[in-house]
Design a protein around this motif. Structure first.
Motif, PDB file in Angstrom:
ATOM      1  N   THR A   1       6.214   9.506  -4.786  1.00 16.26           N
ATOM      2  CA  THR A   1       6.495   9.111  -3.604  1.00 16.26           C
ATOM      3  C   THR A   1       7.504   7.912  -2.794  1.00 16.26           C
ATOM      4  O   THR A   1       7.069   7.202  -2.785  1.00 16.26           O
ATOM      5  CB  THR A   1       5.857   9.684  -2.715  1.00 16.26           C
ATOM      6  OG1 THR A   1       4.634  10.279  -2.963  1.00 16.26           O
ATOM      7  CG2 THR A   1       6.106  11.458  -2.331  1.00 16.26           C
ATOM      8  N   PHE A   2       6.357   6.955  -4.197  1.00 15.51           N
ATOM      9  CA  PHE A   2       6.583   5.417  -4.348  1.00 15.51           C
ATOM     10  C   PHE A   2       6.791   5.013  -5.741  1.00 15.51           C
ATOM     11  O   PHE A   2       6.387   5.681  -6.497  1.00 15.51           O
ATOM     12  CB  PHE A   2       5.019   4.726  -3.187  1.00 15.51           C
ATOM     13  CG  PHE A   2       4.110   4.919  -4.225  1.00 15.51           C
ATOM     14  CD1 PHE A   2       3.272   3.600  -5.249  1.00 15.51           C
ATOM     15  CD2 PHE A   2       3.248   6.442  -4.200  1.00 15.51           C
ATOM     16  CE1 PHE A   2       2.455   3.624  -5.530  1.00 15.51           C
ATOM     17  CE2 PHE A   2       1.318   6.127  -5.555  1.00 15.51           C
ATOM     18  CZ  PHE A   2       1.458   5.144  -5.404  1.00 15.51           C
ATOM     19  N   SER A   3       7.326   3.847  -6.039  1.00 11.72           N
ATOM     20  CA  SER A   3       6.913   3.294  -7.408  1.00 11.72           C
ATOM     21  C   SER A   3       6.733   1.703  -7.614  1.00 11.72           C
ATOM     22  O   SER A   3       6.520   1.296  -5.724  1.00 11.72           O
ATOM     23  CB  SER A   3       8.402   3.236  -7.686  1.00 11.72           C
ATOM     24  OG  SER A   3       9.005   2.728  -7.413  1.00 11.72           O
ATOM     25  N   TYR A   4       5.518   1.079  -8.231  1.00 11.16           N
ATOM     26  CA  TYR A   4       5.690  -0.088  -8.429  1.00 11.16           C
ATOM     27  C   TYR A   4       6.517  -0.834  -8.782  1.00 11.16           C
ATOM     28  O   TYR A   4       7.262  -0.377 -10.149  1.00 11.16           O
ATOM     29  CB  TYR A   4       4.447  -0.055  -9.232  1.00 11.16           C
ATOM     30  CG  TYR A   4       2.922   0.166  -8.192  1.00 11.16           C
ATOM     31  CD1 TYR A   4       3.075  -0.916  -7.671  1.00 11.16           C
ATOM     32  CD2 TYR A   4       2.140   0.824  -9.080  1.00 11.16           C
ATOM     33  CE1 TYR A   4       1.453  -0.260  -6.303  1.00 11.16           C
ATOM     34  CE2 TYR A   4       1.225   1.380  -7.618  1.00 11.16           C
ATOM     35  CZ  TYR A   4       0.700   0.529  -6.244  1.00 11.16           C
ATOM     36  OH  TYR A   4       0.086   1.609  -5.687  1.00 11.16           O
ATOM     37  N   GLY A   5       6.814  -1.801  -8.249  1.00  9.58           N
ATOM     38  CA  GLY A   5       8.313  -3.143  -9.521  1.00  9.58           C
ATOM     39  C   GLY A   5       7.742  -4.274  -9.335  1.00  9.58           C
ATOM     40  O   GLY A   5       7.277  -4.620  -8.616  1.00  9.58           O
TER      41      GLY A   5
ATOM     42  N   PRO B   1       4.999  -2.307  -4.014  1.00  9.35           N
ATOM     43  CA  PRO B   1       5.319  -0.987  -4.367  1.00  9.35           C
ATOM     44  C   PRO B   1       7.300  -0.669  -3.762  1.00  9.35           C
ATOM     45  O   PRO B   1       7.106  -1.518  -2.627  1.00  9.35           O
ATOM     46  CB  PRO B   1       3.995  -0.617  -3.476  1.00  9.35           C
ATOM     47  CG  PRO B   1       3.696  -1.603  -2.282  1.00  9.35           C
ATOM     48  CD  PRO B   1       3.951  -2.889  -3.536  1.00  9.35           C
ATOM     49  N   GLN B   2       7.421   0.644  -3.609  1.00 13.01           N
ATOM     50  CA  GLN B   2       8.573   0.612  -3.030  1.00 13.01           C
ATOM     51  C   GLN B   2       8.512   1.938  -2.556  1.00 13.01           C
ATOM     52  O   GLN B   2       7.851   2.975  -3.740  1.00 13.01           O
ATOM     53  CB  GLN B   2       9.603  -0.126  -3.798  1.00 13.01           C
ATOM     54  CG  GLN B   2      11.578   0.682  -3.488  1.00 13.01           C
ATOM     55  CD  GLN B   2      12.182   1.036  -3.691  1.00 13.01           C
ATOM     56  OE1 GLN B   2      11.992   0.218  -5.117  1.00 13.01           O
ATOM     57  NE2 GLN B   2      14.301   0.967  -3.699  1.00 13.01           N
TER      58      GLN B   2
ATOM     59  N   GLY C   1       4.676   4.850   5.877  1.00 10.86           N
ATOM     60  CA  GLY C   1       5.388   3.124   6.448  1.00 10.86           C
ATOM     61  C   GLY C   1       4.764   3.321   4.527  1.00 10.86           C
ATOM     62  O   GLY C   1       6.574   2.703   3.547  1.00 10.86           O
ATOM     63  N   PHE C   2       4.038   3.477   3.840  1.00  9.22           N
ATOM     64  CA  PHE C   2       3.674   2.991   2.205  1.00  9.22           C
ATOM     65  C   PHE C   2       5.001   3.582   1.314  1.00  9.22           C
ATOM     66  O   PHE C   2       5.526   3.114   0.188  1.00  9.22           O
ATOM     67  CB  PHE C   2       2.300   2.929   1.557  1.00  9.22           C
ATOM     68  CG  PHE C   2       2.403   2.518  -0.045  1.00  9.22           C
ATOM     69  CD1 PHE C   2       2.449   1.704   0.341  1.00  9.22           C
ATOM     70  CD2 PHE C   2       2.124   3.952  -0.802  1.00  9.22           C
ATOM     71  CE1 PHE C   2       2.003   0.767  -1.131  1.00  9.22           C
ATOM     72  CE2 PHE C   2       2.021   3.183  -1.710  1.00  9.22           C
ATOM     73  CZ  PHE C   2       1.618   2.139  -2.235  1.00  9.22           C
ATOM     74  N   ILE C   3       5.077   5.051   1.949  1.00  7.66           N
ATOM     75  CA  ILE C   3       6.294   5.773   1.193  1.00  7.66           C
ATOM     76  C   ILE C   3       7.559   5.986   1.290  1.00  7.66           C
ATOM     77  O   ILE C   3       8.410   6.642   0.888  1.00  7.66           O
ATOM     78  CB  ILE C   3       5.152   7.693   1.044  1.00  7.66           C
ATOM     79  CG1 ILE C   3       5.603   7.645   2.095  1.00  7.66           C
ATOM     80  CG2 ILE C   3       4.315   7.401   0.009  1.00  7.66           C
ATOM     81  CD1 ILE C   3       5.147   9.224   2.305  1.00  7.66           C
ATOM     82  N   GLY C   4       7.655   5.285   2.253  1.00  9.40           N
ATOM     83  CA  GLY C   4       8.862   4.741   3.163  1.00  9.40           C
ATOM     84  C   GLY C   4       9.592   5.563   3.717  1.00  9.40           C
ATOM     85  O   GLY C   4      10.907   5.037   4.395  1.00  9.40           O
TER      86      GLY C   4
END
Length: 201
Positions: free
Chosen positions: A115-119, A123-124, A163-166
């Motif tokens: 549900t999220f990734s780090y780039g 985080p996205q 919001g953190f997970i989009g």
């Protein structure tokens, strides 16, 4: 289209958040009769809180046999969330924040790579295609500008974590339900009316 309905209040039929979340689901079901609904009551089938063993497994350690059923339950909760187009959550305020059983569920769906990734840019969120509607209830008045606003960690936390997970969540709020019977009646009526008038899609 799939809808995941989550309740977390311990009050059963006396719960305002449960009544409002049910009204939201009814409204969406009326608008889309073919809606496929999955219901999870976090007080009836609670998820365990994360432990050091959970985190070790997430980092690649072998899973202890006794943790197997709980890991499977957590994977099911995540799969339900990922499969849902719409998520409706009943969330009462307990001691200024979310119920612990709801936190345990959130810990199973906020998962790196799912549900999220780090780039390179931080985080996205990866769950942005979902509609999340939260029915929240609070015993007092905690809105912006009120004397107790600094203690509001229910709506603010949920807005932040989704919001953190989009996801940009929607809220239907019943405030002041413990101030007195007339305040409870007015808050519940207002929230139910908002549910009836909710945008269908």
């Amino acid at each position: 289209m799939k809808l995941l309905h989550i309740d977390s209040s311990v009050l059963g039929p006396h719960s305002v958040s449960r009544q409002v979340s049910a009204a939201i689901v009814d409204r969406l079901k009326q608008a889309t009769p073919s809606l496929d609904i999955v219901y999870r009551d976090l007080t009836q089938t609670p998820l365990a809180h994360l432990s050091g063993s959970h985190l070790a497994v997430a980092q690649g350690a072998p899973a202890p046999a006794e943790l197997g059923p709980d890991l499977a339950a957590g994977a099911t909760a995540l799969d339900e969330f990922l499969a849902a187009d719409i998520v409706v959550i009943g969330a009462p305020m307990y001691n200024f924040t979310i119920p612990s059983q709801l936190k345990a569920w959130i810990d199973r769906i906020v998962v790196a790579g799912k549900t999220f990734s780090y780039g390179a840019n931080g985080p996205q969120g990866l769950a942005g295609g979902k509609r999340v509607i939260l029915a929240i209830s609070r015993g007092g008045y905690y809105g912006a500008g009120t004397p107790l606003a600094a203690l509001e960690h229910l709506e603010t936390y949920l807005r932040g974590v989704f919001g953190f997970i989009g996801v940009n969540p929607e809220f239907i709020i019943a405030d002041g339900i413990q101030v007195g019977p007339e305040h409870r009646e007015k808050a519940l009526a207002g929230a139910l009316e908002a549910a009836i008038n909710l945008r269908a899609a």
